[in-house]
Design a protein around this motif. Structure first.
Motif, mmCIF file in Angstrom:
data_model
loop_
_atom_site.group_PDB
_atom_site.id
_atom_site.type_symbol
_atom_site.label_atom_id
_atom_site.label_comp_id
_atom_site.label_asym_id
_atom_site.label_seq_id
_atom_site.Cartn_x
_atom_site.Cartn_y
_atom_site.Cartn_z
ATOM 1 N N ASN A 1 0.800 -1.223 0.000
ATOM 2 C CA ASN A 1 0.000 0.000 0.000
ATOM 3 C C ASN A 1 0.839 1.282 0.000
ATOM 4 O OD1 ASN A 1 -2.614 0.954 -0.302
ATOM 5 N ND2 ASN A 1 -2.805 1.422 1.871
ATOM 6 N N LYS A 2 2.024 1.226 -0.605
ATOM 7 C CA LYS A 2 2.875 2.406 -0.745
ATOM 8 C C LYS A 2 2.530 3.114 -2.046
ATOM 9 C CE LYS A 2 5.400 1.334 2.877
ATOM 10 N NZ LYS A 2 5.255 2.074 4.112
ATOM 11 N N LYS A 3 2.740 4.422 -2.067
ATOM 12 C CA LYS A 3 2.501 5.212 -3.278
ATOM 13 C C LYS A 3 3.767 5.243 -4.123
ATOM 14 C CE LYS A 3 -0.392 8.598 -1.036
ATOM 15 N NZ LYS A 3 -0.487 10.040 -0.795
ATOM 16 N N VAL A 4 3.615 4.915 -5.401
ATOM 17 C CA VAL A 4 4.741 4.862 -6.338
ATOM 18 C C VAL A 4 4.496 5.859 -7.459
ATOM 19 C CG1 VAL A 4 6.042 3.400 -7.944
ATOM 20 C CG2 VAL A 4 5.118 2.419 -5.830
ATOM 21 N N LEU A 5 5.544 6.563 -7.852
ATOM 22 C CA LEU A 5 5.502 7.485 -8.987
ATOM 23 C C LEU A 5 6.654 7.126 -9.914
ATOM 24 C CD1 LEU A 5 4.375 10.045 -10.395
ATOM 25 C CD2 LEU A 5 5.837 11.403 -8.877
ATOM 26 N N LEU A 6 6.335 6.965 -11.189
ATOM 27 C CA LEU A 6 7.321 6.560 -12.196
ATOM 28 C C LEU A 6 7.320 7.556 -13.342
ATOM 29 C CD1 LEU A 6 9.021 4.417 -13.956
ATOM 30 C CD2 LEU A 6 6.791 3.582 -14.695
ATOM 31 N N ALA B 1 6.335 14.333 -6.553
ATOM 32 C CA ALA B 1 6.718 13.335 -5.546
ATOM 33 C C ALA B 1 6.657 13.944 -4.150
ATOM 34 C CB ALA B 1 8.120 12.796 -5.834
ATOM 35 N N LYS B 2 7.093 15.174 -4.024
ATOM 36 C CA LYS B 2 7.065 15.859 -2.724
ATOM 37 C C LYS B 2 5.635 16.226 -2.337
ATOM 38 C CE LYS B 2 11.677 17.871 -3.258
ATOM 39 N NZ LYS B 2 12.426 19.118 -3.490
ATOM 40 N N LEU C 1 7.837 5.921 -3.183
ATOM 41 C CA LEU C 1 8.872 5.416 -4.093
ATOM 42 C C LEU C 1 8.793 6.175 -5.406
ATOM 43 C CD1 LEU C 1 11.026 3.329 -5.046
ATOM 44 C CD2 LEU C 1 9.129 1.793 -5.618
ATOM 45 N N LEU C 2 9.896 6.784 -5.792
ATOM 46 C CA LEU C 2 10.008 7.511 -7.056
ATOM 47 C C LEU C 2 10.996 6.765 -7.948
ATOM 48 C CD1 LEU C 2 9.590 9.974 -8.936
ATOM 49 C CD2 LEU C 2 11.450 11.098 -7.676
ATOM 50 N N GLU D 1 11.952 6.919 -1.115
ATOM 51 C CA GLU D 1 12.863 5.960 -1.733
ATOM 52 C C GLU D 1 12.983 6.353 -3.204
ATOM 53 O OE1 GLU D 1 14.821 2.209 -0.497
ATOM 54 O OE2 GLU D 1 13.577 3.582 0.641
ATOM 55 N N VAL D 2 14.187 6.401 -3.754
ATOM 56 C CA VAL D 2 14.391 6.838 -5.138
ATOM 57 C C VAL D 2 15.188 5.783 -5.891
ATOM 58 C CG1 VAL D 2 15.340 8.622 -6.661
ATOM 59 C CG2 VAL D 2 14.391 9.272 -4.435
#
Length: 176
Positions: A31-36, A96-97, A103-104, A135-136
């Motif tokens: 359930n973490k948010k991820v951006l790609l 992301a901010k 996680l980016l 996390e990047v």
């Protein structure tokens, strides 16, 4: 996340993006948010099709599709690509901010840096001052030593053998 670290998946072997996507799947599973965002890609990859099915916790920040190698672009096309990549890098960092992403993933950021499409100093500044819990992941070939030095994980994927050497081009669902 309590403590966000910096990952680099680099090397000349197949699997850098695949490794990043595996980490993204693990994060979404908790359930973490991820951006790609993907630099120098055409927005028609299998992973993007799969991400749509994962729900709201996995967001893709698409850029203008890149349909040919940078070196084959006209000077005008190179200028447009450079401007778009630089602006998108800044926008994805802000997003992301603002959205408190866990996680980016900056897929193929190494190529974007090496081709001077995204300034290394801006990437370094972001990494030094990123939100504590973010996390990047940075992927691509030939990372700058400064990036290697600041990273917590550096995984090199080495090509021992690749079908391209036998004249086999990228296949849907495997390399694309």
């Amino acid at each position: 996340m309590e403590l966000g670290l910096i990952h680099i998946y680099c090397g000349d072997g197949k699997g850098k993006t695949t490794a990043a996507m595996g980490l993204a799947l693990r994060a979404v599973g908790h359930n973490k948010k991820v951006l790609l965002t993907q630099f120098l890609k055409d927005n028609e990859t299998g992973e993007l099709n799969s991400i749509k099915k994962l729900g709201d916790n996995f967001e893709v920040f698409k850029g203008i599709p890149v349909k040919k190698f940078f070196k084959f672009m006209s000077p005008e096309e190179q200028m447009v690509t450079r401007k778009e990549h630089e602006e998108r890098f800044r926008e994805v960092i802000k997003k992301a901010k603002d959205k408190n992403v866990d996680l980016l993933i900056l897929d193929e950021i190494m190529a974007a840096i090496n081709l001077k499409l995204v300034p290394l100093d801006e990437v370094m500044e972001f990494l030094k001052n990123k939100p504590k819990g973010l996390e990047v992941v940075l992927t691509g070939r030939n990372p700058d030593k400064k990036l290697i030095d600041i990273a917590n994980y550096v995984s090199e994927i080495k090509a021992v053998k690749h079908p391209y050497e036998q004249g086999i081009t990228s296949r849907i669902g495997i390399e694309k």
